[in-house]
Design an enzyme around this catalytic site. Structure first.
Site, PDB file in Angstrom:
ATOM      1  N   LYS A 151      -2.931 -23.078  -4.112  1.00 54.78           N
ATOM      2  CA  LYS A 151      -2.679 -24.421  -3.583  1.00 54.78           C
ATOM      3  C   LYS A 151      -2.531 -25.345  -4.782  1.00 54.78           C
ATOM      4  O   LYS A 151      -3.497 -25.953  -5.253  1.00 54.78           O
ATOM      5  CB  LYS A 151      -3.829 -24.869  -2.667  1.00 54.78           C
ATOM      6  CG  LYS A 151      -3.615 -24.421  -1.225  1.00 54.78           C
ATOM      7  CD  LYS A 151      -4.632 -24.990  -0.266  1.00 54.78           C
ATOM      8  CE  LYS A 151      -4.169 -26.250   0.416  1.00 54.78           C
ATOM      9  NZ  LYS A 151      -3.049 -26.075   1.361  1.00 54.78           N
TER      10      LYS A 151
HETATM   11  N1  PMP Z   1      -0.430 -21.042   3.978  1.00 53.42           N
HETATM   12  C1  PMP Z   1      -0.155 -22.164   3.310  1.00 53.42           C
HETATM   13  C2  PMP Z   1       1.089 -22.239   2.502  1.00 53.42           C
HETATM   14  C3  PMP Z   1      -1.035 -23.259   3.379  1.00 53.42           C
HETATM   15  O1  PMP Z   1      -0.779 -24.378   2.721  1.00 53.42           O
HETATM   16  C4  PMP Z   1      -2.192 -23.146   4.184  1.00 53.42           C
HETATM   17  C5  PMP Z   1      -3.147 -24.319   4.313  1.00 53.42           C
HETATM   18  N2  PMP Z   1      -4.074 -24.318   3.280  1.00 53.42           N
HETATM   19  C6  PMP Z   1      -2.445 -21.939   4.849  1.00 53.42           C
HETATM   20  C7  PMP Z   1      -1.546 -20.909   4.728  1.00 53.42           C
HETATM   21  C8  PMP Z   1      -3.684 -21.757   5.681  1.00 53.42           C
HETATM   22  O2  PMP Z   1      -4.801 -21.718   4.841  1.00 53.42           O
HETATM   23  P1  PMP Z   1      -6.254 -22.139   5.360  1.00 53.42           P
HETATM   24  O3  PMP Z   1      -6.522 -21.334   6.551  1.00 53.42           O
HETATM   25  O4  PMP Z   1      -7.137 -21.811   4.218  1.00 53.42           O
HETATM   26  O5  PMP Z   1      -6.180 -23.588   5.662  1.00 53.42           O
END
Ligand code: PMP
Length: 302
Positions: A151
């Site tokens: 991220k």
């Molecule tokens: N894929 C991407 C590209 C994201 O930005 C996110 C959000 N963080 C997710 C998947 C889902 O991740 P999480 O369950 O940790 O929010």
């Protein structure tokens, strides 16, 4: 007025200003996270803050950042931020660690600022209306070009353009493919598909972000004796044969997919496993589940 955490202090949001030459604004050099808090009366529940902050610290390290706070300290700052904002509604929480150098020029210059802001974000409705998806015209940034599973703000031009393209073409959600043409994920959410009693989600090698919601669901599905579960490379043609498809992530929660490119998924409604997962997840994130208490931090916002 909203209170934010900015460079070591809690301040009014209007006081948190950055120079135009800030490296992160020019080059996308910030690590960030997305958490949610769910308000139940005067208490708010934050889901898996340790995992979110451990991921943040790993991503910050990729940008050669030196961060003094630990995941536990970040969790405490988050609780304090919610208390100071007297949060009585569901919130999204956005921690950011950005390169604060004001010298123009790409690279990874030393110097970072830690900030955490929060915005109101109501929980999704139950039952959840299923979404219409399309294959994104943009492929997911491959791991060979940038750490795809991180991220890091600069990488999210990819997600942002994918979402904008899907909406411009009249769809609700893009499904992104890898450079090799395998199913990767949504613009900000992971993907699951159900084939009878088998649940499958794209493997980490499909250039996905390793989601914390994905991890929670994988653990839950693996504990069901009637289900088999795998992480695999999925061909788009195969996804069209699924009985159920859904997206999942902190912001999106669990979103059933009704159709892909106009082709109905199963019978085109929210399927039984997706519906079960939605209810299970809602209990969990609102502190009502008898399991996984260690995943939840309760904050008294009275
Ligand atoms: N894929 C991407 C590209 C994201 O930005 C996110 C959000 N963080 C997710 C998947 C889902 O991740 P999480 O369950 O940790 O929010």
């Amino acid at each position: 007025m909203a209170i934010v955490y900015f460079d070591g202090e809690f301040v009014d949001e209007s006081a948190a200003r950055i120079p135009l030459s800030t490296h992160a604004l020019n080059y996308g050099t910030a690590a960030f996270e997305g958490l949610r808090s769910y308000a139940e009366g005067a208490r708010s529940f934050v889901f898996r803050p340790r995992e979110h902050y451990e991921r943040l610290l790993r991503n910050a390290e990729m940008l050669e950042m030196k961060v003094s706070q630990t995941a536990a300290e970040f969790t405490e700052l988050t609780s304090e931020l919610l208390r100071r904002n007297r949060c009585r509604e569901d919130r999204y929480i956005r921690p950011l660690i950005y390169k604060n150098s004001t010298r123009i020029g790409a690279g990874l210059p030393a110097g970072e600022t830690v900030a955490i802001l929060t915005q109101e974000m109501p929980r999704g409705p139950i039952p959840r209306p299923p979404a219409r998806a399309t294959w994104s015209k943009w492929r997911r940034t491959p791991a060979a070009a940038c750490p795809a599973g991180a991220k890091i703000t600069g990488l999210y031009v990819n997600s942002s353009m994918a979402r904008a393209d899907a909406i411009a073409r009249g769809y609700d959600q893009p499904i992104m493919l890898t450079m090799e043409g395998k199913v990767a994920e949504g613009y900000g959410a992971n993907l699951f598909a159900v084939f009878g009693n088998h649940v499958v989600t794209p493997a980490l090698e499909a250039d996905i972000l390793p989601g914390i919601t994905r991890d929670a669901l994988l653990r839950d599905f693996r504990s069901h004796p009637g289900l088999t579960v795998s992480e695999a490379m999925i061909a788009p043609e195969r996804l069209l044969e699924a009985d159920e498809v859904f997206l999942c992530g902190t912001g999106m929660e669990i979103l059933p997919i009704a159709s892909i490119e106009g082709h109905p998924v199963g019978s085109g409604v929210c399927g039984p496993l997706t519906s079960k997962a939605i209810n299970w997840y809602r209990e969990l994130i609102t502190g009502k589940s008898a399991h996984h208490h260690d995943w939840i931090v309760a904050v008294d916002c009275a």
